[in-house]
Design a protein around this motif. Structure first.
Motif, short mmCIF file in Angstrom:
data_model
loop_
_atom_site.label_atom_id
_atom_site.label_comp_id
_atom_site.label_asym_id
_atom_site.label_seq_id
_atom_site.Cartn_x
_atom_site.Cartn_y
_atom_site.Cartn_z
N TRP A 41 1.02 -1.12 -0.25
CA TRP A 41 0.49 -0.04 0.04
C TRP A 41 0.85 1.64 -0.37
O TRP A 41 0.14 2.38 -0.60
N GLU A 45 -0.21 4.71 -2.32
CA GLU A 45 -0.12 6.31 -1.22
C GLU A 45 0.68 6.66 -2.75
O GLU A 45 0.68 8.08 -2.35
N LEU A 48 -1.83 8.53 -5.17
CA LEU A 48 -2.88 7.47 -4.53
C LEU A 48 -4.46 8.36 -5.47
O LEU A 48 -4.92 7.45 -5.61
N ASP A 49 -3.99 9.35 -5.78
CA ASP A 49 -5.56 10.06 -6.69
C ASP A 49 -5.70 9.40 -7.77
O ASP A 49 -7.10 8.87 -8.07
N GLY A 89 -10.38 10.19 -3.68
CA GLY A 89 -9.04 10.49 -3.22
C GLY A 89 -9.43 10.24 -1.84
O GLY A 89 -9.24 9.79 -0.37
N THR A 90 -11.24 10.39 -0.73
CA THR A 90 -11.35 10.49 -0.27
C THR A 90 -11.33 9.00 0.48
O THR A 90 -11.88 8.49 1.21
N ARG A 93 -7.66 7.87 1.01
CA ARG A 93 -6.56 7.49 2.06
C ARG A 93 -8.41 6.90 3.66
O ARG A 93 -7.39 6.47 4.07
N THR A 94 -8.83 6.76 3.37
CA THR A 94 -10.16 5.93 3.51
C THR A 94 -9.47 4.17 4.12
O THR A 94 -9.61 3.06 5.35
N GLY A 96 -6.11 3.77 3.14
CA GLY A 96 -4.87 3.66 4.14
C GLY A 96 -5.39 3.90 4.54
O GLY A 96 -4.19 3.54 5.77
N GLN A 97 -6.54 4.27 5.69
CA GLN A 97 -6.16 4.65 7.31
C GLN A 97 -6.36 2.75 7.31
O GLN A 97 -6.05 2.89 9.00
#
Length: 207
Positions: A41, A45, A48-49, A89-90, A93-94, A96-97
């Protein structure tokens, strides 16, 4: 002289290295899976977009009807849409979290449950999970294959991780959908107001 010196050094270091290796705990299968997911991952990253847009375009290729669930469903030239880019993108990122949260699964579980429940009001159904999973694996394959990272083991690690995520999110989604269907019109209105205000509160000073 150098050959003899190296022989002596080697005779001293090798047993010490072997002994030290015995003290290093073996990596468990779960720890190895977590490491493979997190390391791969980290490469995704870096862009990422772009990967997020590919991910969503793949979803809409697999299941064109899924586009109707989104506010940007009528946007022309969808792949270049700022609305899609922002949402993608949101979501990435989620993801990724969630990947970072693999280091503390007990803390991650309520986050995934909340995420699953929140998607019920958008019309997401349990049958959408396999579509998202397929699109995610495809996106990872596209991003990691050129670097030689997308191996069978990495794919298996991601597949198992996604299955685990679904096992937590899906029951929460079903339960939330059941609650929504049982709501009276007044309850539904109250929930809409409360949910929308919760979004405003995230940046209350600016508003």
């Amino acid at each position: 002289a150098w050959t003899k010196t190296w022989t002596v050094v080697h005779s001293v270091m090798e047993p010490a290295l072997i002994e030290a290796a015995k003290d290093v705990p073996a990596e468990s299968p779960a720890d190895r899976m977590k490491r493979l997911v997190q390391e791969s991952w980290a490469l995704v990253e870096k862009d990422l977009d772009a990967h997020g847009i590919k991910f969503f375009m793949r979803i809409f290729t697999i299941a064109p009807g899924a586009l109707q669930l989104f506010s940007f469903k009528d946007v022309k030239d969808l792949e270049k849409s700022p609305e899609l880019a922002a949402h993608a993108g949101t979501v990435m990122r989620t993801v990724g979290q969630a990947v970072a949260g693999l280091s503390d699964v007990q803390s991650l579980i309520p986050v995934l449950q909340s995420l699953g429940g929140a998607h019920a009001k958008y019309g997401v159904q349990p049958e959408h999970f396999p579509i998202v999973g397929e699109a995610l694996l495809w996106t990872l394959e596209q991003g990691l294959t050129p670097a030689g990272v997308w191996t069978a083991e990495v794919k298996d690690a991601w597949t198992k991780t996604w299955d685990t995520v679904v096992s937590v999110m899906e029951p929460a989604l079903i339960e939330s959908a059941r609650e929504i269907s049982a709501m009276t019109p007044a309850d539904h209105m109250k929930r809409l107001v409360q949910d929308s205000w919760a979004l405003v509160e995230k940046d209350l000073d600016a508003h």
